[in-house]
Motif scaffolding. Structure first.
Motif, PDB file in Angstrom:
ATOM      1  N   ASP A 103      14.864  40.791  68.794  1.00 50.02           N
ATOM      2  CA  ASP A 103      14.334  39.534  68.255  1.00 50.02           C
ATOM      3  C   ASP A 103      14.341  38.392  69.273  1.00 50.02           C
ATOM      4  O   ASP A 103      14.075  37.245  68.906  1.00 50.02           O
ATOM      5  CB  ASP A 103      15.155  39.093  67.030  1.00 50.02           C
ATOM      6  CG  ASP A 103      15.077  40.092  65.887  1.00 50.02           C
ATOM      7  OD1 ASP A 103      13.977  40.601  65.618  1.00 50.02           O
ATOM      8  OD2 ASP A 103      16.129  40.367  65.272  1.00 50.02           O
ATOM      9  N   LEU A 153      16.497  36.981  59.015  1.00 41.59           N
ATOM     10  CA  LEU A 153      15.377  37.778  58.523  1.00 41.59           C
ATOM     11  C   LEU A 153      15.222  37.626  57.010  1.00 41.59           C
ATOM     12  O   LEU A 153      16.217  37.521  56.286  1.00 41.59           O
ATOM     13  CB  LEU A 153      15.597  39.256  58.852  1.00 41.59           C
ATOM     14  CG  LEU A 153      15.608  39.651  60.330  1.00 41.59           C
ATOM     15  CD1 LEU A 153      16.122  41.080  60.477  1.00 41.59           C
ATOM     16  CD2 LEU A 153      14.219  39.526  60.927  1.00 41.59           C
ATOM     17  N   THR A 155      14.109  40.000  55.097  1.00 38.93           N
ATOM     18  CA  THR A 155      14.603  41.284  54.597  1.00 38.93           C
ATOM     19  C   THR A 155      15.553  41.875  55.629  1.00 38.93           C
ATOM     20  O   THR A 155      15.133  42.192  56.747  1.00 38.93           O
ATOM     21  CB  THR A 155      13.447  42.272  54.359  1.00 38.93           C
ATOM     22  OG1 THR A 155      12.517  41.689  53.439  1.00 38.93           O
ATOM     23  CG2 THR A 155      13.976  43.585  53.795  1.00 38.93           C
ATOM     24  N   ARG A 157      17.787  44.289  57.956  1.00 41.47           N
ATOM     25  CA  ARG A 157      17.622  45.651  58.455  1.00 41.47           C
ATOM     26  C   ARG A 157      18.688  46.548  57.814  1.00 41.47           C
ATOM     27  O   ARG A 157      19.801  46.098  57.535  1.00 41.47           O
ATOM     28  CB  ARG A 157      17.772  45.685  59.977  1.00 41.47           C
ATOM     29  CG  ARG A 157      16.678  44.933  60.719  1.00 41.47           C
ATOM     30  CD  ARG A 157      16.844  45.095  62.235  1.00 41.47           C
ATOM     31  NE  ARG A 157      15.713  44.502  62.946  1.00 41.47           N
ATOM     32  CZ  ARG A 157      15.706  43.280  63.467  1.00 41.47           C
ATOM     33  NH1 ARG A 157      16.788  42.516  63.367  1.00 41.47           N
ATOM     34  NH2 ARG A 157      14.634  42.809  64.081  1.00 41.47           N
ATOM     35  N   LEU A 158      18.343  47.814  57.644  1.00 44.03           N
ATOM     36  CA  LEU A 158      19.301  48.752  57.059  1.00 44.03           C
ATOM     37  C   LEU A 158      20.405  49.109  58.039  1.00 44.03           C
ATOM     38  O   LEU A 158      21.516  49.448  57.636  1.00 44.03           O
ATOM     39  CB  LEU A 158      18.578  50.026  56.599  1.00 44.03           C
ATOM     40  CG  LEU A 158      17.578  49.841  55.455  1.00 44.03           C
ATOM     41  CD1 LEU A 158      16.900  51.170  55.135  1.00 44.03           C
ATOM     42  CD2 LEU A 158      18.281  49.291  54.216  1.00 44.03           C
ATOM     43  N   LYS A 159      20.093  49.028  59.343  1.00 42.68           N
ATOM     44  CA  LYS A 159      21.117  49.348  60.340  1.00 42.68           C
ATOM     45  C   LYS A 159      20.957  48.465  61.568  1.00 42.68           C
ATOM     46  O   LYS A 159      19.908  48.457  62.205  1.00 42.68           O
ATOM     47  CB  LYS A 159      21.040  50.820  60.756  1.00 42.68           C
ATOM     48  CG  LYS A 159      22.103  51.211  61.778  1.00 42.68           C
ATOM     49  CD  LYS A 159      21.983  52.671  62.187  1.00 42.68           C
ATOM     50  CE  LYS A 159      23.009  53.038  63.253  1.00 42.68           C
ATOM     51  NZ  LYS A 159      22.886  54.457  63.683  1.00 42.68           N
ATOM     52  N   VAL A 160      22.018  47.731  61.867  1.00 44.03           N
ATOM     53  CA  VAL A 160      22.116  46.965  63.106  1.00 44.03           C
ATOM     54  C   VAL A 160      23.206  47.636  63.939  1.00 44.03           C
ATOM     55  O   VAL A 160      24.333  47.795  63.470  1.00 44.03           O
ATOM     56  CB  VAL A 160      22.485  45.491  62.831  1.00 44.03           C
ATOM     57  CG1 VAL A 160      22.668  44.740  64.145  1.00 44.03           C
ATOM     58  CG2 VAL A 160      21.424  44.824  61.973  1.00 44.03           C
ATOM     59  N   PRO A 180      24.209  47.189  57.966  1.00 45.52           N
ATOM     60  CA  PRO A 180      23.025  46.428  57.563  1.00 45.52           C
ATOM     61  C   PRO A 180      23.216  44.968  57.976  1.00 45.52           C
ATOM     62  O   PRO A 180      24.349  44.484  58.066  1.00 45.52           O
ATOM     63  CB  PRO A 180      23.011  46.568  56.035  1.00 45.52           C
ATOM     64  CG  PRO A 180      23.857  47.755  55.740  1.00 45.52           C
ATOM     65  CD  PRO A 180      24.907  47.786  56.814  1.00 45.52           C
ATOM     66  N   GLY A 182      20.981  40.844  58.565  1.00 42.90           N
ATOM     67  CA  GLY A 182      19.762  40.057  58.617  1.00 42.90           C
ATOM     68  C   GLY A 182      19.712  39.041  59.739  1.00 42.90           C
ATOM     69  O   GLY A 182      18.845  38.171  59.758  1.00 42.90           O
ATOM     70  N   ARG A 184      19.082  37.600  63.565  1.00 40.45           N
ATOM     71  CA  ARG A 184      18.100  37.848  64.623  1.00 40.45           C
ATOM     72  C   ARG A 184      18.838  38.374  65.857  1.00 40.45           C
ATOM     73  O   ARG A 184      19.671  37.680  66.435  1.00 40.45           O
ATOM     74  CB  ARG A 184      17.373  36.556  64.986  1.00 40.45           C
ATOM     75  CG  ARG A 184      16.673  35.887  63.814  1.00 40.45           C
ATOM     76  CD  ARG A 184      15.364  36.564  63.468  1.00 40.45           C
ATOM     77  NE  ARG A 184      14.671  35.836  62.398  1.00 40.45           N
ATOM     78  CZ  ARG A 184      13.438  36.093  61.995  1.00 40.45           C
ATOM     79  NH1 ARG A 184      12.753  37.069  62.565  1.00 40.45           N
ATOM     80  NH2 ARG A 184      12.891  35.395  61.020  1.00 40.45           N
TER      81      ARG A 184
END
Length: 242
Positions: A103, A153, A155, A157-160, A180, A182, A184
């Motif tokens: 990001d 974000l 929505t 992310r499911l995995k960071v 998970p 959100g 950036r």
């Protein structure tokens, strides 16, 4: 005027230190936490610092709210706002941009600056560690420049990936585990913030500082290998202000 004290259900109590989020307020919270831990009360099950609060949870079969209230009152006059030990700066090697900082360009575009300027601003100061939470070892940091503040974000992310360095609003932080999220993501550190078998298992302590040190991808991989072989030691220096 001292802090105010209120109950949390039937097994908790919260100390309120006003509404100002600041290093001075946080140092008061750390001082109270330290004194409460030294009292070694077996019935206290957890002590949780926040930006402007300190929450205690206790076994109601051992203590009443009134007894806990008096324990807190007893330490009021003993609290020293000055830190018991000098703060340190943890120097965190960070590889900014792709493929780790997916990001970075978004943060740059949102703020009307270049990715290089985002990196320079983000890595150009020390960040105070207010508290750890959300995940084991996740540092909540103060001091992000408004010039690079960016909404999280819409929505998550499911995995960071673990080690990801992110921005959410006017906060910055590091994900210690795959999770998970959100925030950036602008980069990643090869350093492990949390290792259950390590002593201590959590790398940081609240009341200290973090400084992000830009590195290139080749150095990232060198450090990864050292970390995996338990041959890497994070650099720390004494914090002298500024």
């Amino acid at each position: 005027m001292g802090p105010t004290i209120t109950p949390i259900g039937d097994c908790g109590i919260r100390i309120h230190f006003g509404d100002e989020v600041s290093v001075k307020t946080n140092q008061k919270i750390i001082a109270y936490k330290s004194l409460l831990e030294k009292k070694d009360c077996e019935g206290i099950t957890d002590i949780v610092p926040g930006y402007t609060t300190l929450s205690l949870f206790y076994d109601p079969s051992r203590y009443t709210y009134k007894q806990m209230f008096h324990i807190i009152e007893e330490i009021h006059d003993k609290v020293k706002i000055a830190p018991e030990k000098k703060a340190v700066i943890y120097h965190i090697p960070t590889c900014y941009g792709e493929p780790y900082g997916v990001d970075l360009h978004v943060v740059a575009k949102c703020n009307g600056i270049s990715p290089e300027e985002v990196i320079a601003i983000h890595s150009g100061k020390n960040y105070y560690i207010y508290m750890l939470g959300f995940l084991p070892g996740f540092p909540y940091l103060g001091g992000l420049e408004k010039r690079i503040a960016t909404p999280r974000l819409d929505t998550p992310r499911l995995k960071v990936p673990a080690g990801s360095v992110g921005i959410a609003g006017e906060q910055t932080g590091i994900y210690p585990l795959d999770s998970p999220g959100g925030w950036r993501i602008i980069g990643r550190t090869p350093v492990k913030l949390f290792e259950p078998e390590r002593e201590p298992s959590i790398l940081f302590e609240a009341g200290n500082y973090i400084r992000f040190e830009p590195i290139e991808a080749d150095e990232f991989h060198v450090i990864i290998e050292k970390v995996e072989n338990a041959a890497y030691r994070i650099k720390t220096t004494e914090y002298v202000g500024g």
